[in-house]
Motif scaffolding. Structure first.
Motif, PDB file in Angstrom:
ATOM      1  N   ALA A  39       0.831  -1.202   0.000  1.00  0.00           N
ATOM      2  CA  ALA A  39       0.000   0.000   0.000  1.00  0.00           C
ATOM      3  C   ALA A  39       0.864   1.251   0.000  1.00  0.00           C
ATOM      4  N   LYS A  40       1.953   1.214   0.746  1.00  0.00           N
ATOM      5  CA  LYS A  40       2.864   2.359   0.796  1.00  0.00           C
ATOM      6  C   LYS A  40       3.519   2.577  -0.567  1.00  0.00           C
ATOM      7  N   CYS A  41       3.903   1.488  -1.212  1.00  0.00           N
ATOM      8  CA  CYS A  41       4.523   1.572  -2.538  1.00  0.00           C
ATOM      9  C   CYS A  41       3.546   2.165  -3.551  1.00  0.00           C
ATOM     10  N   VAL A  42       2.307   1.710  -3.523  1.00  0.00           N
ATOM     11  CA  VAL A  42       1.291   2.226  -4.439  1.00  0.00           C
ATOM     12  C   VAL A  42       1.038   3.708  -4.168  1.00  0.00           C
ATOM     13  N   LYS A  43       0.998   4.084  -2.901  1.00  0.00           N
ATOM     14  CA  LYS A  43       0.763   5.484  -2.546  1.00  0.00           C
ATOM     15  C   LYS A  43       1.920   6.362  -3.026  1.00  0.00           C
ATOM     16  N   SER A  93       1.716   6.625  -6.876  1.00  0.00           N
ATOM     17  CA  SER A  93       0.636   7.495  -7.344  1.00  0.00           C
ATOM     18  C   SER A  93       0.952   8.957  -7.064  1.00  0.00           C
ATOM     19  N   THR A  94       1.598   9.252  -5.943  1.00  0.00           N
ATOM     20  CA  THR A  94       2.000  10.627  -5.653  1.00  0.00           C
ATOM     21  C   THR A  94       3.021  11.105  -6.666  1.00  0.00           C
ATOM     22  N   TRP A  95       3.996  10.253  -6.985  1.00  0.00           N
ATOM     23  CA  TRP A  95       5.015  10.596  -7.985  1.00  0.00           C
ATOM     24  C   TRP A  95       4.364  10.844  -9.342  1.00  0.00           C
ATOM     25  N   ALA A  96       3.435   9.970  -9.744  1.00  0.00           N
ATOM     26  CA  ALA A  96       2.768  10.097 -11.043  1.00  0.00           C
ATOM     27  C   ALA A  96       1.938  11.372 -11.112  1.00  0.00           C
ATOM     28  N   VAL A 141       3.111  18.729 -13.725  1.00  0.00           N
ATOM     29  CA  VAL A 141       4.144  19.474 -14.439  1.00  0.00           C
ATOM     30  C   VAL A 141       3.904  19.411 -15.944  1.00  0.00           C
ATOM     31  N   ILE A 142       3.580  18.226 -16.455  1.00  0.00           N
ATOM     32  CA  ILE A 142       3.326  18.068 -17.887  1.00  0.00           C
ATOM     33  C   ILE A 142       2.132  18.907 -18.314  1.00  0.00           C
ATOM     34  N   THR A 143       1.073  18.899 -17.523  1.00  0.00           N
ATOM     35  CA  THR A 143      -0.113  19.696 -17.844  1.00  0.00           C
ATOM     36  C   THR A 143       0.205  21.183 -17.794  1.00  0.00           C
ATOM     37  N   HIS A 144       0.979  21.593 -16.800  1.00  0.00           N
ATOM     38  CA  HIS A 144       1.305  23.008 -16.639  1.00  0.00           C
ATOM     39  C   HIS A 144       2.076  23.550 -17.841  1.00  0.00           C
TER      40      HIS A 144
END
Length: 73
Positions: free
Chosen positions: A27-31, A34-37, A43-46
Protein backbone atom coordinates in the motif's frame (compact mmCIF):
# COMPACT_ATOMS: atom_id res chain seq x y z
CA UNK A 1 2.93 21.28 2.22
CA UNK A 2 0.78 18.22 2.57
CA UNK A 3 0.69 16.35 5.84
CA UNK A 4 1.96 12.80 5.70
CA UNK A 5 -0.34 10.11 6.99
CA UNK A 6 0.76 6.98 8.75
CA UNK A 7 -0.19 3.60 7.34
CA UNK A 8 0.41 1.75 10.63
CA UNK A 9 -2.47 -0.32 11.90
CA UNK A 10 -3.87 0.08 15.38
CA UNK A 11 -4.15 -2.72 17.88
CA UNK A 12 -1.99 -5.64 18.94
CA UNK A 13 0.45 -7.29 16.58
CA UNK A 14 -0.54 -10.95 16.56
CA UNK A 15 0.32 -13.96 14.44
CA UNK A 16 -0.72 -12.21 11.23
CA UNK A 17 1.61 -9.26 11.67
CA UNK A 18 3.95 -10.41 8.89
CA UNK A 19 1.11 -10.49 6.37
CA UNK A 20 -0.11 -7.07 7.42
CA UNK A 21 3.42 -5.68 7.06
CA UNK A 22 3.59 -6.99 3.49
CA UNK A 23 0.18 -5.50 2.70
CA UNK A 24 1.21 -2.24 4.32
CA UNK A 25 4.41 -2.22 2.29
CA UNK A 26 2.46 -2.74 -0.93
CA UNK A 27 0.00 0.00 0.00
CA UNK A 28 2.86 2.36 0.80
CA UNK A 29 4.52 1.57 -2.54
CA UNK A 30 1.29 2.23 -4.44
CA UNK A 31 0.76 5.48 -2.55
CA UNK A 32 4.31 6.68 -3.29
CA UNK A 33 3.98 5.74 -6.97
CA UNK A 34 0.64 7.50 -7.34
CA UNK A 35 2.00 10.63 -5.65
CA UNK A 36 5.01 10.60 -7.99
CA UNK A 37 2.77 10.10 -11.04
CA UNK A 38 0.44 12.94 -10.03
CA UNK A 39 3.37 15.33 -9.55
CA UNK A 40 4.70 14.47 -13.02
CA UNK A 41 1.23 14.84 -14.56
CA UNK A 42 0.84 18.27 -12.95
CA UNK A 43 4.14 19.47 -14.44
CA UNK A 44 3.33 18.07 -17.89
CA UNK A 45 -0.11 19.70 -17.84
CA UNK A 46 1.31 23.01 -16.64
CA UNK A 47 3.94 23.31 -19.36
CA UNK A 48 2.04 21.52 -22.14
CA UNK A 49 -1.37 23.18 -22.14
CA UNK A 50 -0.61 26.41 -24.05
CA UNK A 51 1.57 24.70 -26.71
CA UNK A 52 -1.23 22.15 -27.20
CA UNK A 53 -3.76 24.94 -27.80
CA UNK A 54 -1.39 26.63 -30.29
CA UNK A 55 -0.84 23.38 -32.21
CA UNK A 56 -4.58 22.67 -32.35
CA UNK A 57 -5.22 26.25 -33.53
CA UNK A 58 -2.59 26.02 -36.25
CA UNK A 59 -4.09 22.77 -37.58
CA UNK A 60 -7.60 24.21 -37.92
CA UNK A 61 -9.21 25.70 -41.03
CA UNK A 62 -8.51 28.44 -42.14
CA UNK A 63 -4.81 28.14 -41.31
CA UNK A 64 -3.92 31.16 -39.14
CA UNK A 65 -0.40 32.53 -38.73
CA UNK A 66 1.28 32.19 -35.34
CA UNK A 67 1.00 35.94 -34.62
CA UNK A 68 -2.76 35.76 -35.34
CA UNK A 69 -3.14 33.04 -32.71
CA UNK A 70 -1.17 34.96 -30.11
CA UNK A 71 -2.70 38.41 -30.68
CA UNK A 72 -5.56 39.40 -28.37
CA UNK A 73 -7.67 40.85 -31.22
Amino acid sequence: MAAKTSLKGKGKAGKGSKGSEEGSSAAKCVKEWSTWAMKKAKVITHYGFIPLIIVIGMNSEPKPQLYQLLSPV
